[in-house]
Enzyme design. Structure first.
Site, PDB file in Angstrom:
ATOM      1  N   GLU A 305      -2.029  -3.876  -1.641  1.00  0.00           N
ATOM      2  CA  GLU A 305      -0.995  -3.115  -0.916  1.00  0.00           C
ATOM      3  C   GLU A 305      -0.926  -3.598   0.531  1.00  0.00           C
ATOM      4  O   GLU A 305      -0.917  -2.805   1.479  1.00  0.00           O
ATOM      5  CB  GLU A 305      -1.307  -1.616  -0.987  1.00  0.00           C
ATOM      6  CG  GLU A 305      -1.494  -1.131  -2.412  1.00  0.00           C
ATOM      7  CD  GLU A 305      -1.854   0.339  -2.517  1.00  0.00           C
ATOM      8  OE1 GLU A 305      -2.165   0.953  -1.477  1.00  0.00           O
ATOM      9  OE2 GLU A 305      -1.826   0.884  -3.623  1.00  0.00           O
ATOM     10  N   CYS A 401      -0.811  10.107  -2.734  1.00  0.00           N
ATOM     11  CA  CYS A 401      -0.913  10.217  -1.278  1.00  0.00           C
ATOM     12  C   CYS A 401       0.450  10.351  -0.614  1.00  0.00           C
ATOM     13  O   CYS A 401       0.573  10.988   0.444  1.00  0.00           O
ATOM     14  CB  CYS A 401      -1.661   9.009  -0.714  1.00  0.00           C
ATOM     15  SG  CYS A 401      -0.984   7.417  -1.226  1.00  0.00           S
TER      16      CYS A 401
END
Length: 639
Positions: A305, A401
């Site tokens: 990521e 998240c």
């Protein structure tokens, strides 16, 4: 106390969405009260997606239930971010039912806290002997930081003392365990966040130990430490390859990097640490001039990521995690607190209006983890390398998240409109609102009226009951080629200084009108961005636009527009909750199957037909079912 009240038509819709839909929905998900499809954010069987179990983990850790921990080691933070969003909502409008629910959450968190102040459900339940022994991946301090942020927000909103006492007990515990003194752990968390939480807790309590601990965690990063086991990803992933003062390129996990930078900028502004601020400037410049998408998205690859290298900005395999853009807003705002440069407000606005808003569906109950700039449904479903690129927003995610992170930012958007510096007030975002600020020997009342982001006229009413002169700074967005200013209905001439114009006077029922250039504009990437060569993107005001299959049919890559073609703007109140749309005449390359096969020796046979092309704001895409989407379009010099 300074106050800002949102009255904006655009953001009021999101405020109500958070109050009526997002917070109740997320509470139901965290409690496993509703049956939903929890999707893995990519093809990875290790991602837990059977249930959330977040609240249940706390009940087990608190001794209220028996059982095992389920889910990610870091998902305590999902509840903390939910609590923070609830705090901002309650601050704006008291809701007895929500407050009762949030108070119960505080009690539950307090019950789950151990006697010495330690707080983390996974290690309390499953591996109490492994506390702080796997710092690269344990996220113990990361979760602690999110709780500190939530605690400060909730205490300030409703005055709940227990939440503040619990947070201080946790911070005191961490301070007793970590540091460079003999007998303490000389280390830091793999995911930055505790530094942000400690800074917020310091500003509320004025406890110098919290400031010093935040500085310690920042400056120890990138050095050899205890508690960091030998098995880990490359050090760049954690921004641990160099001490932060020596880092000058954005490396590794994008969310971690901007959280780190937020804390660095915060600490630099609080202490006047020029070396820390200089490091922030270097990292900022690398992000926004070489590694940021036009939408304000950051993170070029699914692997880690993460950032990759300068100008590597693929549109269909990128990551652009929603949390990364949320973090970029935080970073930009903290830089604005340190120095008056309009570019920080420009990027904050870009990320907020495009990738952040794009992370949530118009119903408030579906969310993007990844925010692509180009998507084809068949490729997303059949190409393993694009499994992270969703065509529609999932109801929830195995790694959740982003949904509560979106909620806490949008619930507190009023915090980012202004920056106050002694006798100076900066207007950073053009959001319709009323504000009261203690400046000098009086109170400055300010009211913004605007139809932003659809209209570029901003009317500002000011009244000051003090005697001193007040300096008002107005950001002039870099996308606005021209601007006009009127003071009390008379035209005034200003030159922008680092992206701001300044009006310095004693305000007594004065009005200022700022007119921005809202013409649709083409943007071209640096030629080193190979994916966007000979293409353009279009924006209007702060909004980046995209083409969607629902308006333009399939095979969007076959569309092109001549260089001289102009765009027409129209606001459609019935479409996608009310959006401004752009249209232009263009061409579509015909792509029927040819008898000579897949490849040909000449392009002479290429045929194009005239067509009308429609663009919608990027944030509003993927609200009409599974669709192709594309931000960048081919430009023809002639057809």
């Amino acid at each position: 106390m300074n106050q800002v009240e949102i009255q904006d038509r655009f953001f009021s819709r999101y405020k109500e969405l958070i109050r009526k839909e997002m917070i109740p929905y997320q509470w139901s998900v965290l409690n496993d009260e509703i049956v939903i499809n929890i999707e893995r954010e990519r093809n990875d069987d290790s991602i837990p997606n059977e249930k959330s179990h977040v609240i249940e983990n706390f009940r087990i850790a608190a001794g209220r239930k028996k059982g095992n921990h389920y889910g990610w080691v870091f998902q305590d933070s999902d509840l903390y971010k939910w609590l923070e969003a609830a705090a901002y909502t309650l601050r704006e409008k008291m809701d007895k039912e929500l407050k009762c629910l949030a108070d119960d959450v505080v009690d539950l968190i307090s019950n789950a806290q151990e006697e010495d102040g330690y707080l983390d459900t996974y290690f309390t339940i499953e591996e109490p002997d492994q506390k702080y022994k796997r710092l690269w991946e344990s996220h113990e301090l990361y979760c602690a930081g999110h709780f500190m942020e939530a605690a400060v927000a909730y205490y300030e909103a409703v005055g709940n003392k227990k939440v503040l006492e619990t947070a201080c007990k946790l911070a005191d515990h961490i301070d007793s365990v970590f540091g460079d003194e003999e007998g303490k752990i000389h280390g830091y968390d793999g995911h930055e966040e505790v530094e942000i939480g400690l800074m917020r807790l310091y500003r509320l309590t004025k406890n110098e130990r919290y400031l010093k601990l935040a500085q310690y965690f920042l400056l120890v990063r990138g050095t050899e430490c205890d508690g960091m086991n030998s098995k880990h990803l490359p050090l760049t992933y954690y921004q641990a390859h160099l001490p932060v003062l020596k880092q000058d390129t954005a490396e590794g996990h994008a969310v971690r990097l901007v959280y780190l930078c937020t804390a660095m900028a915060d600490a630099a502004g609080e202490t006047g640490d020029e070396k820390l601020l200089l490091a922030c400037r270097r990292l900022w410049k690398n992000i926004v001039t070489r590694r940021m998408y036009i939408t304000g998205g950051i993170g070029s690859t699914v692997s880690g990521e993460a950032f990759t290298l300068d100008y590597d900005l693929p549109n269909d395999t990128m990551y652009c995690e929603t949390c990364a853009s949320v973090g970029l807003v935080f970073f930009a705002y903290r830089m604005l607190m340190s120095e008056e440069k309009g570019e920080y407000g420009d990027v904050m606005e870009r990320a907020l209006y495009n990738t952040v808003l794009g992370g949530v569906a118009l119903d408030g109950k579906h969310f993007f983890y990844v925010n692509p700039l180009e998507v084809v449904p068949g490729k997303s479903s059949k190409d393993p390398g694009k499994s992270h690129v969703k065509c529609v927003r999932p109801q929830w995610l195995g790694c959740a998240c982003c949904p509560p992170n979106l909620a806490r930012l949008l619930a507190s958007v009023e915090q980012y409109v202004f920056v106050q510096k002694k006798d100076k007030l900066l207007v950073n975002l053009f959001v319709e609102c009323k504000g009261r600020f203690e400046i000098g020997d009086g109170i400055l009342e300010i009211e913004l009226k605007t139809g932003y982001p659809w209209e570029g006229c901003v009317d500002i009413k000011l009244n000051y009951n003090g005697t001193a002169s007040v300096c008002l700074g107005l950001r002039v967005p870099s996308w606005s080629d021209t601007f006009d200013v009127e003071i009390n209905q008379e035209r005034a001439v200003f030159e922008a200084e680092d992206g701001f114009i300044y009006v310095n006077q004693v305000f007594k029922e004065d009005t200022i009108r700022l007119k921005l250039d809202m013409q649709a504009k083409r943007w071209y990437a640096n030629p080193l961005v190979e994916n966007d060569l000979r293409k353009f993107a279009v924006s209007r005001g702060p909004l980046v636009y995209c083409m969607e299959q629902a308006d333009n049919g399939t095979n969007l890559h076959l569309l092109s527009v001549e260089k001289q073609e102009e765009f027409k703007y129209e606001f459609d109140a019935a479409m996608l909750g009310g959006v401004g749309i752009l249209t232009a005449s263009g061409w579509k390359t015909e792509a029927e199957c040819e008898p000579e096969g897949l490849y040909r020796k000449s392009n002479a046979a290429e045929k194009k037909t005239k067509t009308k092309i429609k663009w919608i704001p990027y944030y509003s895409w993927a609200n009409r079912g599974e669709n192709e989407m594309r931000v960048w379009v081919r430009e023809d010099s002639q057809c």
